[in-house]
Design an enzyme around this catalytic site. Structure first.
Site, mmCIF file in Angstrom:
data_model
loop_
_atom_site.group_PDB
_atom_site.id
_atom_site.type_symbol
_atom_site.label_atom_id
_atom_site.label_comp_id
_atom_site.label_asym_id
_atom_site.label_seq_id
_atom_site.Cartn_x
_atom_site.Cartn_y
_atom_site.Cartn_z
ATOM 1 N N HIS A 1 0.735 4.583 4.193
ATOM 2 C CA HIS A 1 0.147 5.364 3.223
ATOM 3 C C HIS A 1 0.656 6.693 3.296
ATOM 4 C CE1 HIS A 1 -3.683 2.349 3.560
ATOM 5 N NE2 HIS A 1 -2.472 1.541 3.321
ATOM 6 N N SER B 1 0.706 -1.242 -0.116
ATOM 7 C CA SER B 1 -0.132 -0.071 -0.166
ATOM 8 C C SER B 1 0.896 1.289 0.031
ATOM 9 C CB SER B 1 -0.806 0.157 1.333
ATOM 10 O OG SER B 1 -1.854 -1.229 1.063
#
Length: 341
Positions: free
Chosen positions: A269, A217
């Site tokens: 992230h 991610s």
């Protein structure tokens, strides 16, 4: 004194542009007579030499089919599908090593045998156990700080916690990565993917001191961040600028909101996004609109632009982003060492 020797000068038919001077007198046509066809005609004005040369070259280009210039190369996409394949293979290996029937009292989907999943209560994403992921190279701060296993900052981005996890990430990688690789090539996008993933791992290690973290991610958010900076630094070559910007911002916000859910490492992230955003100004810069490189100009073409390759603001963003990226990564490394020492 004899005959009159005077000669009368008269302009004949001035309205028709015949400005030839004819003598009128004895033995010459009268004013009512039309001028002879043999009268001298003014020479046509010559075209400049450069105009004739330009016309000749234009015709040559048309004959060679060089009427359209394509300065941006379209790359063949192979790296992104390769990354997808590597992630799938690594996930299958982790499931093989996990061997749920041997190491757990119960398994989900036991008909898969050795590849069956951990109980749903233990891992709702349908994947291996935490201990297996730890053996495979998951991000764990204690092992990095005390065990000097810094390689986990890279290996963790190739591991996934379950089927749902890898499915979501690989679909995102295909939709985002293929377009970027086609436009900028495998070298720049490959480096961007790995460095952004590394930046996400660093950010995660600063704020998550317990447990493990896996997944691509952070690298994927790096690609999203690079798309935003690419749009900003190459602003002049886009047609629907505002629509593209709003769409991209909406996608980024939605993905960041997903990170609020439990068991989602939103710090990875954010770290990946910031790294990718800065890297986009460095790796994905393009020549300004109207610039044509000499190597893309056909032979005999003299209409190449004399514009500089990059605008001043592009160069400024390149320098600033590179400095911020280097300083930021070093600072995160130092903070991580100090926090865990």
């Amino acid at each position: 004194m004899g005959k009159d020797s005077r000669i009368e000068i008269k302009v004949v038919n001035p309205s028709k542009g015949d400005n030839v001077v004819h003598p009128v007198g004895p033995g010459h046509p009268t004013s009512a007579s039309k001028p002879s066809n043999s009268s001298p005609v003014p020479h046509e004005r010559r075209r400049p030499q450069q105009d004739r040369e330009r016309e000749r070259q234009r015709r040559a280009r048309q004959e060679q089919g060089a009427t359209e210039l394509k300065p941006f190369k379209k790359w063949v996409t192979w790296m992104v599908p390769g990354f997808v394949l590597v992630n799938i293979v690594v996930f299958m290996i982790s499931m093989f090593i996990n061997n749920c029937p041997k190491n757990s009292a119960s398994c989900f989907a036991p008909f898969l045998g050795r590849f069956s999943f951990q109980p749903f209560k233990e891992n709702p994403l349908l994947g291996p156990s935490s201990s297996t992921l730890e053996k495979m190279g998951a991000l764990e701060v204690s092992k990095i700080a005390q065990g000097h296993q810094a390689w986990r900052l890279i290996t963790c981005i190739w591991l996934h916690a379950g089927v749902f996890h890898i499915l979501a990430n690989m679909l995102s990688l295909v939709f985002i990565g293929i377009r970027l690789e086609q436009e900028f090539g495998f070298v720049r996008i490959g480096l961007l993917y790995v460095i952004a993933g590394f930046g996400g791992s660093l950010m995660s290690s600063l704020f998550i001191q317990t447990g493990i973290s896996v997944g691509a991610s952070g690298a994927l958010f790096g690609l999203l961040g690079s798309m935003l900076s690419e749009l900003l630094t190459n602003w002049t070559i886009y047609a629907n600028k505002l629509a593209a910007l709003l769409t991209l911002l909406l996608i980024i916000v939605i993905n960041l909101l997903v990170g609020i859910l439990p068991h989602v490492d939103n710090f990875a992230h954010i770290g990946g996004f910031l790294s990718g955003f800065l890297l986009g100004f460095v790796f994905l810069i393009r020549p300004q609109f109207g610039y044509v490189s000499k190597k893309h100009v056909p032979a005999g073409y003299i209409g190449a632009s004399h514009k500089p390759k990059y605008k001043p603001y592009q160069c400024a963003l390149w320098v600033i982003s590179l400095v911020l990226l280097i300083v930021g990564e070093i600072q995160r490394l130092v903070m991580g060492v100090v926090a865990n020492s």
